[in-house]
Motif scaffolding. Structure first.
Motif, mmCIF file in Angstrom:
data_model
loop_
_atom_site.group_PDB
_atom_site.id
_atom_site.type_symbol
_atom_site.label_atom_id
_atom_site.label_comp_id
_atom_site.label_asym_id
_atom_site.label_seq_id
_atom_site.Cartn_x
_atom_site.Cartn_y
_atom_site.Cartn_z
ATOM 1 N N GLY A 16 1.078 -0.720 -0.194
ATOM 2 C CA GLY A 16 -0.052 0.133 -0.083
ATOM 3 C C GLY A 16 0.683 1.327 0.328
ATOM 4 N N GLY A 17 1.899 1.356 0.974
ATOM 5 C CA GLY A 17 2.770 1.780 0.740
ATOM 6 C C GLY A 17 3.302 3.024 -0.960
ATOM 7 N N ALA A 18 3.995 1.221 -1.503
ATOM 8 C CA ALA A 18 4.366 1.009 -2.465
ATOM 9 C C ALA A 18 3.840 2.018 -3.413
ATOM 10 C CB ALA A 18 4.265 -0.014 -2.985
ATOM 11 N N TYR A 19 2.147 1.905 -3.726
ATOM 12 C CA TYR A 19 1.051 2.078 -4.214
ATOM 13 C C TYR A 19 1.334 3.676 -4.268
ATOM 14 C CZ TYR A 19 -3.492 2.574 -6.126
ATOM 15 O OH TYR A 19 -4.628 3.244 -7.419
ATOM 16 N N VAL A 20 1.077 4.434 -2.666
ATOM 17 C CA VAL A 20 0.497 5.862 -2.613
ATOM 18 C C VAL A 20 1.986 6.521 -2.956
ATOM 19 C CG1 VAL A 20 0.658 7.387 -0.733
ATOM 20 C CG2 VAL A 20 -0.737 5.099 -1.013
ATOM 21 N N ALA A 21 3.535 5.862 -3.038
ATOM 22 C CA ALA A 21 4.341 6.580 -3.593
ATOM 23 C C ALA A 21 4.616 6.534 -4.643
ATOM 24 C CB ALA A 21 5.508 5.371 -2.825
ATOM 25 N N ARG A 22 3.962 6.144 -5.509
ATOM 26 C CA ARG A 22 4.237 5.825 -7.309
ATOM 27 C C ARG A 22 3.287 6.873 -7.589
ATOM 28 N NH1 ARG A 22 6.212 6.232 -11.359
ATOM 29 N NH2 ARG A 22 5.347 5.421 -13.410
ATOM 30 N N LEU A 23 2.160 6.476 -6.506
ATOM 31 C CA LEU A 23 0.520 7.522 -7.426
ATOM 32 C C LEU A 23 0.860 8.920 -7.370
ATOM 33 C CD1 LEU A 23 -2.243 5.518 -7.824
ATOM 34 C CD2 LEU A 23 0.034 5.618 -9.589
ATOM 35 N N LEU A 24 1.380 8.973 -5.791
ATOM 36 C CA LEU A 24 1.029 10.272 -5.050
ATOM 37 C C LEU A 24 2.325 10.877 -5.371
ATOM 38 C CD1 LEU A 24 -1.060 9.956 -2.553
ATOM 39 C CD2 LEU A 24 -1.546 10.693 -4.677
ATOM 40 N N ILE A 25 3.785 10.489 -4.646
ATOM 41 C CA ILE A 25 5.197 11.963 -4.443
ATOM 42 C C ILE A 25 5.265 11.366 -6.072
ATOM 43 C CG2 ILE A 25 7.156 11.161 -3.172
ATOM 44 C CD1 ILE A 25 5.400 9.233 -0.829
ATOM 45 N N GLN A 26 5.749 10.057 -6.397
ATOM 46 C CA GLN A 26 6.643 10.133 -7.756
ATOM 47 C C GLN A 26 5.962 11.266 -8.671
ATOM 48 O OE1 GLN A 26 7.717 6.926 -8.975
ATOM 49 N NE2 GLN A 26 9.220 6.324 -7.180
ATOM 50 N N LYS A 27 5.034 11.121 -8.296
ATOM 51 C CA LYS A 27 3.440 12.010 -9.742
ATOM 52 C C LYS A 27 4.212 13.611 -9.665
ATOM 53 C CE LYS A 27 -0.097 10.475 -11.236
ATOM 54 N NZ LYS A 27 -1.745 10.435 -12.308
ATOM 55 N N LYS A 28 3.852 14.056 -7.865
ATOM 56 C CA LYS A 28 4.150 15.543 -7.763
ATOM 57 C C LYS A 28 5.861 15.712 -8.117
ATOM 58 C CE LYS A 28 1.452 16.001 -3.880
ATOM 59 N NZ LYS A 28 1.275 15.331 -2.343
ATOM 60 N N GLU A 29 6.565 14.908 -8.497
ATOM 61 C CA GLU A 29 8.301 15.325 -8.777
ATOM 62 C C GLU A 29 8.243 15.277 -9.547
ATOM 63 O OE1 GLU A 29 10.558 12.335 -7.169
ATOM 64 O OE2 GLU A 29 10.625 13.089 -4.993
ATOM 65 N N ALA A 30 7.268 14.391 -10.634
ATOM 66 C CA ALA A 30 7.545 14.340 -12.173
ATOM 67 C C ALA A 30 6.888 15.833 -12.845
ATOM 68 C CB ALA A 30 6.732 12.689 -13.254
ATOM 69 N N ALA A 31 5.845 16.215 -12.591
ATOM 70 C CA ALA A 31 5.029 17.464 -13.221
ATOM 71 C C ALA A 31 5.926 18.573 -12.434
ATOM 72 C CB ALA A 31 3.266 17.403 -11.916
ATOM 73 N N SER A 32 6.868 18.660 -11.288
ATOM 74 C CA SER A 32 7.598 19.534 -10.778
ATOM 75 C C SER A 32 8.913 19.462 -11.656
ATOM 76 C CB SER A 32 7.986 20.168 -9.059
ATOM 77 O OG SER A 32 8.210 18.833 -9.470
ATOM 78 N N GLY A 33 9.005 19.056 -12.317
ATOM 79 C CA GLY A 33 10.266 18.607 -12.994
ATOM 80 C C GLY A 33 11.682 18.910 -12.776
ATOM 81 N N GLN A 34 10.957 17.827 -11.678
ATOM 82 C CA GLN A 34 11.940 17.226 -10.366
ATOM 83 C C GLN A 34 12.951 15.663 -10.914
ATOM 84 O OE1 GLN A 34 11.231 17.155 -6.102
ATOM 85 N NE2 GLN A 34 11.164 20.043 -6.726
ATOM 86 N N GLY A 35 12.126 14.984 -11.905
ATOM 87 C CA GLY A 35 11.633 14.113 -11.780
ATOM 88 C C GLY A 35 13.236 13.584 -13.086
ATOM 89 N N SER A 36 13.279 14.708 -13.842
ATOM 90 C CA SER A 36 13.600 14.559 -15.156
ATOM 91 C C SER A 36 14.961 15.257 -14.822
ATOM 92 C CB SER A 36 13.079 14.864 -16.153
ATOM 93 O OG SER A 36 12.044 15.660 -16.005
#
Length: 84
Positions: free
Chosen positions: A64-84
């Motif tokens: 469940g934590g992995a699901y939250v981390a993937r959908l919420l946290i990593q999505k925010k990082e990608a949208a703000s440009g930190q992921g790339s």
């Protein structure tokens, strides 16, 4: 011998698939939680003595934590440009 071979292959694949694989792995909490859940599930099934003090639902919590981390946290990082 095999360790060197696999290490080289892993590095080659990482360079081809993800340009900055090291930074991606450092931020990949969902992957870490999934691996941890797999380890706990294997331990619970292989070592029966551990099941007395390790709860059966721990695997579900980690997934469940992995699901939250993937959908919420990593999505925010990608949208703000930190992921790339």
């Amino acid at each position: 011998m095999l360790r060197t071979l696999f290490s080289g292959a892993r590095d080659a694949v990482a360079r081809v698939l993800i340009p900055d694989a090291a930074a991606t792995v450092k931020k990949a909490w969902s992957l870490r939680l999934i691996e941890l859940a797999a380890v706990f599930d294997i331990i619970l099934n292989v070592v029966p003595v551990v099941s007395d003090w390790l709860p059966w639902w721990l695997t579900l919590v980690l997934l469940g934590g992995a699901y939250v981390a993937r959908l919420l946290i990593q999505k925010k990082e990608a949208a703000s440009g930190q992921g790339s």
